[in-house]
Design a protein around this motif. Structure first.
Motif, mmCIF file in Angstrom:
data_model
loop_
_atom_site.group_PDB
_atom_site.id
_atom_site.type_symbol
_atom_site.label_atom_id
_atom_site.label_comp_id
_atom_site.label_asym_id
_atom_site.label_seq_id
_atom_site.Cartn_x
_atom_site.Cartn_y
_atom_site.Cartn_z
ATOM 1 N N SER A 10 -3.200 4.026 8.579
ATOM 2 C CA SER A 10 -2.893 2.667 9.040
ATOM 3 C C SER A 10 -3.501 1.632 8.104
ATOM 4 C CB SER A 10 -3.424 2.468 10.462
ATOM 5 O OG SER A 10 -2.795 3.350 11.368
ATOM 6 N N GLY A 11 -4.736 1.887 7.666
ATOM 7 C CA GLY A 11 -5.384 0.957 6.749
ATOM 8 C C GLY A 11 -4.676 0.885 5.411
ATOM 9 N N LEU A 12 -4.236 2.027 4.899
ATOM 10 C CA LEU A 12 -3.526 2.052 3.621
ATOM 11 C C LEU A 12 -2.176 1.337 3.728
ATOM 12 C CD1 LEU A 12 -4.294 5.737 2.567
ATOM 13 C CD2 LEU A 12 -5.242 3.658 1.539
ATOM 14 N N GLN A 13 -1.534 1.452 4.879
ATOM 15 C CA GLN A 13 -0.265 0.749 5.072
ATOM 16 C C GLN A 13 -0.473 -0.758 5.143
ATOM 17 O OE1 GLN A 13 1.086 3.287 8.492
ATOM 18 N NE2 GLN A 13 3.020 3.281 7.372
ATOM 19 N N GLU A 14 -1.599 -1.171 5.703
ATOM 20 C CA GLU A 14 -1.905 -2.603 5.738
ATOM 21 C C GLU A 14 -2.077 -3.165 4.323
ATOM 22 O OE1 GLU A 14 -5.292 -3.163 8.215
ATOM 23 O OE2 GLU A 14 -4.259 -2.543 10.057
ATOM 24 N N LEU A 15 -2.455 -2.313 3.364
ATOM 25 C CA LEU A 15 -2.546 -2.737 1.963
ATOM 26 C C LEU A 15 -1.172 -2.785 1.299
ATOM 27 C CD1 LEU A 15 -5.670 -0.675 0.774
ATOM 28 C CD2 LEU A 15 -5.591 -3.093 1.438
ATOM 29 N N GLY A 16 -0.163 -2.283 2.002
ATOM 30 C CA GLY A 16 1.200 -2.315 1.464
ATOM 31 C C GLY A 16 1.502 -1.238 0.451
ATOM 32 N N LEU A 17 0.725 -0.154 0.453
ATOM 33 C CA LEU A 17 0.918 0.874 -0.573
ATOM 34 C C LEU A 17 2.247 1.612 -0.430
ATOM 35 C CD1 LEU A 17 -2.596 2.526 -1.042
ATOM 36 C CD2 LEU A 17 -1.515 0.697 -2.336
ATOM 37 N N GLU A 18 2.778 1.692 0.797
ATOM 38 C CA GLU A 18 4.067 2.377 0.955
ATOM 39 C C GLU A 18 5.199 1.575 0.309
ATOM 40 O OE1 GLU A 18 4.067 -0.350 4.525
ATOM 41 O OE2 GLU A 18 2.624 0.680 3.237
ATOM 42 N N LYS A 19 4.958 0.302 0.031
ATOM 43 C CA LYS A 19 5.973 -0.544 -0.613
ATOM 44 C C LYS A 19 5.738 -0.661 -2.116
ATOM 45 C CE LYS A 19 6.445 -3.330 3.589
ATOM 46 N NZ LYS A 19 6.254 -4.681 4.192
ATOM 47 N N ARG B 205 -2.579 11.855 -1.457
ATOM 48 C CA ARG B 205 -2.357 11.487 -2.851
ATOM 49 C C ARG B 205 -1.710 10.104 -2.874
ATOM 50 N NH1 ARG B 205 1.644 14.441 -4.220
ATOM 51 N NH2 ARG B 205 3.141 12.736 -4.357
ATOM 52 N N LEU B 206 -2.406 9.164 -3.473
ATOM 53 C CA LEU B 206 -1.939 7.786 -3.497
ATOM 54 C C LEU B 206 -1.591 7.354 -4.911
ATOM 55 C CD1 LEU B 206 -4.808 6.214 -1.342
ATOM 56 C CD2 LEU B 206 -2.729 7.333 -0.513
ATOM 57 N N ILE B 207 -0.545 6.566 -5.046
ATOM 58 C CA ILE B 207 -0.272 5.828 -6.278
ATOM 59 C C ILE B 207 -0.468 4.358 -5.936
ATOM 60 C CG2 ILE B 207 1.431 5.186 -8.020
ATOM 61 C CD1 ILE B 207 2.721 7.885 -7.680
ATOM 62 N N THR B 208 -1.439 3.744 -6.583
ATOM 63 C CA THR B 208 -1.792 2.365 -6.242
ATOM 64 C C THR B 208 -1.634 1.453 -7.455
ATOM 65 O OG1 THR B 208 -4.125 2.596 -6.858
ATOM 66 C CG2 THR B 208 -3.513 3.266 -4.626
ATOM 67 N N PRO B 209 -1.096 0.241 -7.250
ATOM 68 C CA PRO B 209 -1.116 -0.749 -8.332
ATOM 69 C C PRO B 209 -2.571 -1.038 -8.725
ATOM 70 C CG PRO B 209 0.324 -1.437 -6.528
ATOM 71 C CD PRO B 209 -0.453 -0.255 -6.038
ATOM 72 N N PRO B 210 -2.845 -1.319 -9.994
ATOM 73 C CA PRO B 210 -4.235 -1.533 -10.435
ATOM 74 C C PRO B 210 -4.991 -2.559 -9.604
ATOM 75 C CG PRO B 210 -2.779 -1.363 -12.327
ATOM 76 C CD PRO B 210 -1.890 -1.380 -11.117
ATOM 77 N N ASP B 211 -4.296 -3.610 -9.133
ATOM 78 C CA ASP B 211 -5.000 -4.640 -8.373
ATOM 79 C C ASP B 211 -5.299 -4.220 -6.938
ATOM 80 O OD1 ASP B 211 -2.313 -4.618 -7.760
ATOM 81 O OD2 ASP B 211 -2.198 -6.769 -7.367
ATOM 82 N N CYS B 212 -4.771 -3.070 -6.500
ATOM 83 C CA CYS B 212 -5.025 -2.579 -5.139
ATOM 84 C C CYS B 212 -5.946 -1.363 -5.119
ATOM 85 C CB CYS B 212 -3.706 -2.214 -4.443
ATOM 86 S SG CYS B 212 -2.669 -3.620 -4.005
ATOM 87 N N THR B 213 -6.236 -0.817 -6.278
ATOM 88 C CA THR B 213 -7.009 0.433 -6.330
ATOM 89 C C THR B 213 -8.392 0.280 -5.711
ATOM 90 O OG1 THR B 213 -5.826 1.135 -8.314
ATOM 91 C CG2 THR B 213 -7.922 2.221 -7.832
ATOM 92 N N ASP B 214 -9.088 -0.797 -6.064
ATOM 93 C CA ASP B 214 -10.445 -0.994 -5.540
ATOM 94 C C ASP B 214 -10.432 -1.106 -4.021
ATOM 95 O OD1 ASP B 214 -11.533 -0.883 -8.043
ATOM 96 O OD2 ASP B 214 -11.626 -3.061 -8.322
ATOM 97 N N ASP B 215 -9.436 -1.808 -3.473
ATOM 98 C CA ASP B 215 -9.340 -1.950 -2.009
ATOM 99 C C ASP B 215 -9.077 -0.595 -1.357
ATOM 100 O OD1 ASP B 215 -9.760 -4.673 -2.139
ATOM 101 O OD2 ASP B 215 -7.621 -5.151 -2.262
#
Length: 311
Positions: A58-67, A5-15
């Protein structure tokens, strides 16, 4: 299968969605635009085969989603879905061999925290073992082994060595050393009290103890058993088969050795104190060496398997 389950900023959702779609072994992708409120953003959920989980995380962390958002992972106990079955069959490797490194770091971080509860458990285990060595009662020794929580910090040290996480290593080492020091100190006081009321005697400690004499008789078998137990315990953590930890706990004489050293100390038996301490250190060393080597082998084998699958 794992559920993300991810919460993503709108500008990161597509990635994030693109990454999930390109990861072999994922299914049941859901995107809820603007559904999140704290933090604000989109909610993305999906299921992923365990063997593909580490790569996706690992890929999701590279997008910075944990931050900037959130990444939550849950185990799925039952999934009745042909798509899920296909995702698992498509994912390279076997689920039992996959290691979720972030989950392992998080789990060992929690288990290696020097808390009041941790100190209480290891102290109670040591006092139970003290009763066991004086009474030469193998049942009490086994019970004390099962209660002892020391494998958490030991696993933390192994994980920190493989993942190069110095903060986790320091945290685990402090929990291990302070925990045993406090447990042995309190058990010394407990033994004085038991001696004062006539429940512990020097004669009992010095008598022939066929059931518990091995505790202060370290040898190569002690080290071999610690090696085997360390490897089994590490595998149980990485494969989520936590039930095996009980068997690991009652295979090594860490807590009983600490207890025997504490009881022997109040009667001035330096030989038993030193030999028990040697047994304790021998077991701790064997578990750490085996656990670290097991993680290194797992990491190498999985990397090799992933490369072969990609090729």
């Amino acid at each position: 299968m794992l559920h993300l389950r991810l919460i993503t900023p709108p500008d990161c959702t597509d990635d994030a969605v693109r990454l999930i779609e390109n990861t072999v072994g994922t299914t049941h992708l859901v995107v809820l635009t603007g559904a999140a409120r704290d933090p604000e953003g989109d909610v993305v959920t999906c299921d992923v085969a365990r063997e593909a989980g580490d790569q996706l995380l690992s890929g999701l962390q590279e997008l910075g989603l944990e931050k900037t958002g959130s990444i939550a992972v849950e185990n799925i106990d039952l999934s009745l879905s042909r798509r899920a079955d296909k995702a698992e069959s498509d994912a390279p490797g076997e689920a039992a061999d996959a290691v979720l490194w972030e989950h392992l770091v998080d789990a060992t971080h929690e288990e290696s925290t020097l808390s009041v509860t941790y100190v209480a458990f290891i102290t109670l285990a040591t006092m139970i073992a003290a009763c066991g060595v004086v009474l030469d009662n193998a049942i009490l020794i086994v019970g004390a082994m099962a209660v002892g929580p020391e494998f958490g910090p030991l696993a933390g040290i192994c994980t920190a060595a493989v993942q190069r996480a110095p903060r986790l290593a320091l945290r685990s080492l402090i929990a291990l050393l302070v925990g045993f020091a406090a447990a042995m100190a309190i058990t010394v006081g407990f033994s004085f009290f038991m001696d004062a009321v006539g429940l512990f005697t020097e004669e009992q400690l010095e008598a022939d103890r066929p059931n518990t004499g091995f505790i202060y008789a370290p040898d190569w078998f002690s080290f071999v058993v610690a090696i085997l137990a360390g490897a089994a315990g590490t595998l149980s953590l990485t494969s989520a088969k936590s039930g095996a930890l009980v068997g690991v706990a009652i295979s090594v004489t860490t807590v009983p050795a600490a207890a025997n050293a504490a009881v022997a100390l109040i009667y001035g038996d330096t030989n038993q104190t030193l030999r028990s301490s040697e047994q304790l250190l021998l077991n701790l060393l064997g578990i750490i060496l085996a656990g670290t080597l097991t993680l290194l082998i797992q990491k190498w084998l999985w990397s090799r398997q992933q490369r072969n699958s990609a090729g």
